[in-house]
Scaffold this active site. Structure first.
Site, PDB file in Angstrom:
ATOM      1  N   CYS A  56       2.327 -12.109  -3.173  1.00 54.75           N
ATOM      2  CA  CYS A  56       1.935 -11.495  -1.903  1.00 54.75           C
ATOM      3  C   CYS A  56       1.363 -10.096  -2.093  1.00 54.75           C
ATOM      4  O   CYS A  56       0.385  -9.712  -1.446  1.00 54.75           O
ATOM      5  CB  CYS A  56       3.108 -11.470  -0.929  1.00 54.75           C
ATOM      6  N   HIS A 162       8.252  -8.786   1.393  1.00 56.23           N
ATOM      7  CA  HIS A 162       6.900  -9.332   1.542  1.00 56.23           C
ATOM      8  C   HIS A 162       5.902  -8.188   1.696  1.00 56.23           C
ATOM      9  O   HIS A 162       6.252  -7.097   2.164  1.00 56.23           O
ATOM     10  CB  HIS A 162       6.836 -10.233   2.769  1.00 56.23           C
ATOM     11  N   ASP A 180      -0.831 -11.949   7.550  1.00 56.07           N
ATOM     12  CA  ASP A 180       0.090 -12.487   6.547  1.00 56.07           C
ATOM     13  C   ASP A 180      -0.677 -13.254   5.476  1.00 56.07           C
ATOM     14  O   ASP A 180      -1.405 -14.211   5.768  1.00 56.07           O
ATOM     15  CB  ASP A 180       1.107 -13.404   7.229  1.00 56.07           C
TER      16      ASP A 180
END
Length: 516
Positions: A56, A162, A180
């Protein structure tokens, strides 16, 4: 029949509002009308899904670097230079990131060594009001983007740590749009800004530090052209300590009479890992994509590298370094242990290995055999200077790929610099002498204050003064990407120095994002 694996997750709402929902669309229209979705279009143009469960941070950063139109200076696939998460390994090997994720500090490091300007903030070093101001700043402009590191659990989402970028801000509702990068799991969504702050204001258990946010923008000056430092090299912290702390102490403790004495102390005590710390950049290209004819772009970059090399060798400091390495290396036995080799055949083999890393994103094998059948030849077009090209065969996953590397050469004849053994002399091509010269020029000005002899102190200050250097070499020495850890070796904004020294003092590998 049961299906293996998972297909997406239901976005918990509230607290999140899906971007593609009627309410999400309404929020976006209003944010756009309010001028706080200006950065969205650049980001969405390069929106990507992380290619690994723990990537991520890498996917977020590659998306932002592409949105800022920063040239990676290396190919992705085919002839194209492009940032992809599989290319961002200069601060941490990809295999480690796949297993452990990546820390907040390493993402900042990656941004710096890939040519970006970074302002990182942990929540214990900032405030909610300051965060809101920076969100407004970045969403109102295409010139900077904001990356957040947060705990998903605060949003009732599965997973823990994240990274993702912020795409827009709605002032009336005080909400931010998170783009995201784990799109296989959750779609882009709006969340209250204060709740995002709470999600950032959590402790990463792997490091013991708060999470936070960072503002990424383009450097206002060019990145280094010829030399750079290896951020991934495991001994970098030892080298960093040596350069900034140990050298000044050594100079204070010794009675030194001349520049050669100073160089002897600096080289004799250097950690062996210094040999992997200094890197120089060659042009690397696949043979099946390029002919032996150089493009105008390649000629331009090569000419810049050669001019930097020429300017390095015209400095008084380089003449001291080259002469010392030739005639007095016997006084410092550690010079030999650094195992620097400046013969062109050794340069060719080393550059071939670098080519493997650039083109495949993989580390060289433990035995160092990354390529074979290395050859060196000169390319010469009509009425142009000859260009040195190294050709080799890259071996990767049982397949072979021929690659060419263009090596810059000095326009000065070696005899103009030295008349000693070419195995030690820098010769025409980049050498350790050039790299050490740039490294010494990059040290803090107060490094030499401990010298007892005032005349010698003044001489070292003069030899290492950046102010007197040509503009191109000044940029090389003071480039923001030349060092990628918290050393005061180049001018950066106060907030970067103020926060990155804590950010990079991590004890672990960061948020495990295997369950993004």
């Amino acid at each position: 029949m049961a299906l293996a694996g998972l297909y997406r997750r239901t976005l918990p709402s509230p607290p999140a509002t899906e971007f593609a929902s009627p309410q999400g669309k309404k929020l976006f229209r209003e944010a756009l009308a309010g001028g706080t979705a200006e950065g969205f279009f650049k980001l969405i143009s390069y929106y990507q899904t992380q290619s690994e469960p723990a990537y991520c941070g890498l996917a977020t950063l590659s998306m932002v670097l592409n949105a800022l139109a920063i040239d990676p200076g290396r190919t992705w696939k085919g002839p194209w230079r492009w940032f992809d998460d599989s290319m961002l390994d200069c601060c941490e090997p990809l295999e480690k990131i796949k297993t452990h994720g990546i820390t907040f500090g390493k993402v900042a490091c990656l941004a710096v060594c890939n040519g970006a300007h970074v302002e990182p903030f942990r929540t214990d070093q900032s405030s909610l009001d300051d965060f809101q101001k920076r969100v407004v700043l970045c969403t109102s402009s295409e010139d900077c983007h904001l990356i957040v590191s947060y705990n998903r659990a605060i949003f009732k989402q599965t997973g823990t740590g994240h990274f993702s970028p912020i795409g827009a801000y709605h002032a009336g509702k005080d909400m931010v749009l998170i783009l995201d990068v784990a799109r296989f799991k959750y779609p882009p969504h709006w969340v209250p800004l204060s709740l995002l702050w709470d999600a950032m204001n959590t402790i990463d258990k792997a490091t013991g530090h708060h999470r936070g946010f960072m503002v990424i923008s383009r450097l206002q000056k060019a990145t280094s052209i010829l030399y750079t430092m290896s951020c991934r090299q495991e001994g970098r912290n030892m080298v960093a300590k040596y350069l900034t702390e140990d050298i000044p102490l050594l100079l204070t403790s010794k009675s030194l009479k001349n520049v050669d004495d100073v160089l002897c102390v600096v080289l004799k005590s250097a950690p062996p890992s210094l040999r992997d710390f200094i890197k120089w950049v060659a042009e690397v290209r696949r043979q099946d994509e390029c002919s032996t004819i150089l493009s105008e772009e390649e000629k331009g970059r090569l000419a810049l590298k050669e001019e930097v090399l020429k300017q390095i060798r015209e400095t008084g400091l380089f003449k001291h370094v080259a002469r010392y390495m030739a005639f007095e290396s016997s006084l410092c036995s550690n010079v030999a242990s650094l195992d620097y080799r400046d013969e062109l055949s050794d340069i060719a083999a080393n550059i071939c290995c670098q080519g493997v890393e650039l083109l495949t994103g993989k580390l060289r094998s433990s035995n160092g055999m990354c390529c074979k059948v290395t050859s060196v030849k000169l390319l010469k077009a009509d009425n142009e200077e000859p260009v040195t090209m190294v050709s080799g065969t890259v071996i990767s996953n049982a397949t072979e790929q021929r690659i060419d590397m263009l090596i810059p050469s000095s326009q000065l004849e070696p005899s103009c610099l030295c008349d000693f053994d070419q195995n030690i002399c820098c010769g025409m091509h980049p050498s350790i002498g050039d790299g050490l010269t740039v490294l010494l020029l990059s040290l803090p000005k107060d490094t030499w204050l401990g010298l007892r002899e005032e005349k010698l102190q003044a001489e070292m200050k003069g030899l290492t003064s950046v102010d007197a250097l040509p503009t191109l070499l000044q940029g090389e020495v003071m480039s923001g990407s030349f060092f990628c850890f918290p050393l005061n070796l180049f001018p950066m904004s106060y907030c970067f120095h103020h926060h990155l020294d804590k950010i990079l003092a991590t004890k672990g590998r960061g948020d495990p994002t295997n369950s993004p």
